[in-house]
Write a protein that holds these residues in place. Structure first.
Motif, PDB file in Angstrom:
ATOM      1  N   ALA A 155       0.989  -1.173   0.232  1.00 32.14           N
ATOM      2  CA  ALA A 155       0.169  -0.433   0.534  1.00 32.14           C
ATOM      3  C   ALA A 155       1.287   1.438  -0.111  1.00 32.14           C
ATOM      4  N   LEU A 156       0.402   2.333  -0.571  1.00 34.99           N
ATOM      5  CA  LEU A 156       0.863   3.208  -0.042  1.00 34.99           C
ATOM      6  C   LEU A 156       1.713   3.637   1.217  1.00 34.99           C
ATOM      7  N   PRO A 157       2.200   4.836   1.248  1.00 36.01           N
ATOM      8  CA  PRO A 157       2.733   4.446   3.007  1.00 36.01           C
ATOM      9  C   PRO A 157       2.520   5.446   3.561  1.00 36.01           C
ATOM     10  N   GLY A 158       2.152   5.466   5.110  1.00 34.94           N
ATOM     11  CA  GLY A 158       0.706   5.303   6.053  1.00 34.94           C
ATOM     12  C   GLY A 158      -0.439   4.912   5.907  1.00 34.94           C
ATOM     13  N   ASN A 159      -0.786   3.981   4.134  1.00 32.43           N
ATOM     14  CA  ASN A 159      -1.848   3.320   3.750  1.00 32.43           C
ATOM     15  C   ASN A 159      -3.358   4.199   4.304  1.00 32.43           C
ATOM     16  N   PRO A 160      -2.965   5.400   3.644  1.00 26.88           N
ATOM     17  CA  PRO A 160      -3.987   6.413   3.378  1.00 26.88           C
ATOM     18  C   PRO A 160      -5.833   5.797   3.404  1.00 26.88           C
ATOM     19  N   GLN A 161      -5.897   5.095   2.754  1.00 22.64           N
ATOM     20  CA  GLN A 161      -6.747   3.831   1.808  1.00 22.64           C
ATOM     21  C   GLN A 161      -7.030   3.303   3.238  1.00 22.64           C
ATOM     22  N   HIS A 162      -6.346   3.045   4.180  1.00 25.51           N
ATOM     23  CA  HIS A 162      -6.571   2.222   4.824  1.00 25.51           C
ATOM     24  C   HIS A 162      -7.178   1.116   4.395  1.00 25.51           C
ATOM     25  N   VAL A 163      -5.938   0.130   4.291  1.00 30.32           N
ATOM     26  CA  VAL A 163      -6.038  -1.709   3.557  1.00 30.32           C
ATOM     27  C   VAL A 163      -6.527  -2.217   4.415  1.00 30.32           C
ATOM     28  N   VAL A 222      -3.386  -2.653  -8.809  1.00 29.11           N
ATOM     29  CA  VAL A 222      -2.410  -3.561  -9.794  1.00 29.11           C
ATOM     30  C   VAL A 222      -2.434  -4.781  -8.903  1.00 29.11           C
ATOM     31  N   LEU A 223      -2.285  -5.767 -10.203  1.00 29.53           N
ATOM     32  CA  LEU A 223      -1.922  -7.089  -9.955  1.00 29.53           C
ATOM     33  C   LEU A 223      -0.840  -7.525 -10.827  1.00 29.53           C
ATOM     34  N   SER A 261     -10.562 -15.997  -1.152  1.00 30.95           N
ATOM     35  CA  SER A 261     -11.196 -15.471  -0.282  1.00 30.95           C
ATOM     36  C   SER A 261     -12.366 -14.773  -0.861  1.00 30.95           C
ATOM     37  N   LYS A 262     -12.551 -15.209  -1.854  1.00 32.87           N
ATOM     38  CA  LYS A 262     -13.730 -15.234  -2.623  1.00 32.87           C
ATOM     39  C   LYS A 262     -14.260 -13.557  -3.094  1.00 32.87           C
ATOM     40  N   VAL A 263     -12.720 -13.360  -3.614  1.00 28.68           N
ATOM     41  CA  VAL A 263     -12.711 -11.777  -3.714  1.00 28.68           C
ATOM     42  C   VAL A 263     -12.636 -11.591  -5.301  1.00 28.68           C
ATOM     43  N   LYS A 264     -13.571 -10.516  -5.904  1.00 24.42           N
ATOM     44  CA  LYS A 264     -13.485 -10.150  -6.970  1.00 24.42           C
ATOM     45  C   LYS A 264     -12.673  -9.220  -7.507  1.00 24.42           C
ATOM     46  N   LEU A 265     -11.758  -9.055  -8.335  1.00 23.97           N
ATOM     47  CA  LEU A 265     -10.707  -8.010  -7.871  1.00 23.97           C
ATOM     48  C   LEU A 265     -11.135  -7.140  -9.553  1.00 23.97           C
ATOM     49  N   THR A 266     -10.756  -5.844  -9.979  1.00 17.89           N
ATOM     50  CA  THR A 266     -10.780  -5.689 -10.847  1.00 17.89           C
ATOM     51  C   THR A 266      -9.687  -4.375 -11.105  1.00 17.89           C
ATOM     52  N   PRO A 267      -8.540  -4.390 -11.235  1.00 22.02           N
ATOM     53  CA  PRO A 267      -6.738  -4.029 -11.034  1.00 22.02           C
ATOM     54  C   PRO A 267      -7.385  -2.718 -12.373  1.00 22.02           C
ATOM     55  N   VAL A 268      -6.278  -1.850 -12.661  1.00 22.91           N
ATOM     56  CA  VAL A 268      -6.426  -0.754 -13.236  1.00 22.91           C
ATOM     57  C   VAL A 268      -5.344  -1.357 -14.279  1.00 22.91           C
ATOM     58  N   SER A 269      -4.470  -2.472 -13.957  1.00 23.02           N
ATOM     59  CA  SER A 269      -3.572  -3.198 -15.139  1.00 23.02           C
ATOM     60  C   SER A 269      -2.926  -4.125 -14.834  1.00 23.02           C
ATOM     61  N   TYR A 270      -2.362  -5.168 -15.515  1.00 20.01           N
ATOM     62  CA  TYR A 270      -1.774  -5.920 -15.333  1.00 20.01           C
ATOM     63  C   TYR A 270      -0.435  -5.829 -15.665  1.00 20.01           C
ATOM     64  N   ASN A 294       6.119  -0.750  -8.750  1.00 21.36           N
ATOM     65  CA  ASN A 294       6.508   0.252  -8.982  1.00 21.36           C
ATOM     66  C   ASN A 294       5.491   1.293  -9.589  1.00 21.36           C
ATOM     67  N   LYS A 295       4.293   0.753  -9.805  1.00 22.76           N
ATOM     68  CA  LYS A 295       3.336   1.310  -9.602  1.00 22.76           C
ATOM     69  C   LYS A 295       2.981   2.066  -8.485  1.00 22.76           C
ATOM     70  N   VAL A 296       3.314   1.927  -7.179  1.00 23.68           N
ATOM     71  CA  VAL A 296       2.879   2.016  -5.923  1.00 23.68           C
ATOM     72  C   VAL A 296       4.268   2.862  -5.289  1.00 23.68           C
ATOM     73  N   GLU A 297       4.652   2.923  -5.916  1.00 23.34           N
ATOM     74  CA  GLU A 297       6.360   4.275  -5.445  1.00 23.34           C
ATOM     75  C   GLU A 297       6.361   4.851  -6.096  1.00 23.34           C
ATOM     76  N   LEU A 298       5.216   4.891  -7.401  1.00 18.73           N
ATOM     77  CA  LEU A 298       5.575   6.080  -8.570  1.00 18.73           C
ATOM     78  C   LEU A 298       4.607   6.603  -7.879  1.00 18.73           C
ATOM     79  N   LYS A 299       2.797   5.488  -7.411  1.00 23.25           N
ATOM     80  CA  LYS A 299       1.808   6.652  -7.016  1.00 23.25           C
ATOM     81  C   LYS A 299       0.634   7.117  -7.916  1.00 23.25           C
ATOM     82  N   GLU A 300       1.275   6.027  -8.808  1.00 26.18           N
ATOM     83  CA  GLU A 300       0.251   5.412  -9.766  1.00 26.18           C
ATOM     84  C   GLU A 300      -0.862   4.498  -9.938  1.00 26.18           C
ATOM     85  N   ALA A 301      -0.583   3.562  -8.278  1.00 29.03           N
ATOM     86  CA  ALA A 301      -1.623   3.180  -8.036  1.00 29.03           C
ATOM     87  C   ALA A 301      -1.922   2.978  -6.208  1.00 29.03           C
TER      88      ALA A 301
END
Length: 271
Positions: A135-143, A157-158, A176-185, A194-201
């Motif tokens: 997750a992003l530093p500090g986990n602002p989305q509370h994941v 991103v997956l 976990s029966k979770v259906k997820l649609t990522p913004v990119s594979y 890298n997508k998370v490090e660059l804050k693109e995800a």
């Protein structure tokens, strides 16, 4: 013959015998020394040449460190790496790309190489890896769970489903029966991270080792379902390795206590 002459001849004879005994002793000592030298194990042949290692992207930090250690221990050798998605590396090997060693992030991708008879020996598992949410530093989305990745507006991103980290992610999501649609594979785990490090995800499903390597650029979130999607990492000497002896020595370093310590410190699980 007078007594003086007899004494002189006796002394000469004794001296000759003593000299003969000394010579015999010296010969015996020399023979013993030669025998000891002959019976001692011969020195290991000096390794040389450039070893080319094709390795899963998640091995970049640990294998780079091991490569430096190998070159230090064996002057005259050079270890070069090609880090990428395991499926892409396997395809390159079966397509004829010159390499000495293949280290994959799953037995399935290693099987692509062994099925084509491109491995010189049976692959051996040297490490295991487990997924973690980056997750992003500090986990602002509370994941805090996999289900949290489905929050509206969250960019996730997956890894592509064809690469080991992507296959493991799909297995965890299904469990976990979770259906997820990522913004990119992404084609490998480093690209996803890298997508998370660059804050693109906002988050990505990657390996624990990649979260560890990223330091404070991301925040790791563990989840229980990852225990059911652990990947074994096999390594193999390739059939037409240009520098087979040095390549085998590198594999032995990876599997040695020293190599295992480097991998464990990077976050890998023991095989």
């Amino acid at each position: 013959m007078n007594r003086s002459v007899r004494r002189t001849r006796a002394l000469q004879a004794a001296g000759a015998c003593a000299a003969a005994l000394l010579a015999l002793s010296a010969c015996s000592s020399s023979d013993d020394s030669s025998a000891k030298q002959d019976s001692s194990p011969s020195a290991s042949p000096k390794l040389s040449g450039a070893v080319t290692v094709f390795a899963a992207a998640s091995l970049k930090e640990s294998f780079t460190a091991l490569g430096e250690e190998f070159e230090k221990d064996h002057p005259g050798t050079k270890v070069t790496f090609d880090f990428a998605g395991s499926d892409a590396l396997a395809a390159s090997i079966t397509g004829g790309a010159p390499a000495d060693v293949f280290a994959a992030a799953s037995p399935k991708t290693m099987k692509i190489v062994t099925a084509k008879d491109d491995a010189a020996a049976a692959p051996v598992t040297f490490a295991r890896n487990q997924l973690e949410i980056a997750a992003l530093p500090g986990n602002p989305q509370h994941v805090t769970t996999l289900k949290d990745l489905t929050k509206p507006g969250l960019k996730v991103v997956l890894c592509d489903k064809t690469v080991p980290c992507g296959a493991a992610a799909q297995k965890a999501l299904q469990a976990s029966k979770v259906k997820l649609t990522p913004v990119s594979y992404e084609q490998d785990v480093k690209s996803a991270l890298n997508k998370v490090e660059l804050k693109e995800a906002d988050a990505a499903l990657v390996y624990k080792t990649d979260v560890h390597a990223a330091g404070d650029k991301v925040q790791g979130v563990e989840f229980p379902e990852s225990a059911g999607a652990v990947n074994d990492y096999p390594i193999a000497l390739l059939k037409n390795a240009p520098h087979a002896a040095a390549a085998q020595a590198f594999i032995e370093l990876v599997r040695s206590p020293e190599g295992q310590q480097v991998l464990t410190q990077a976050g890998f699980l023991k095989p």
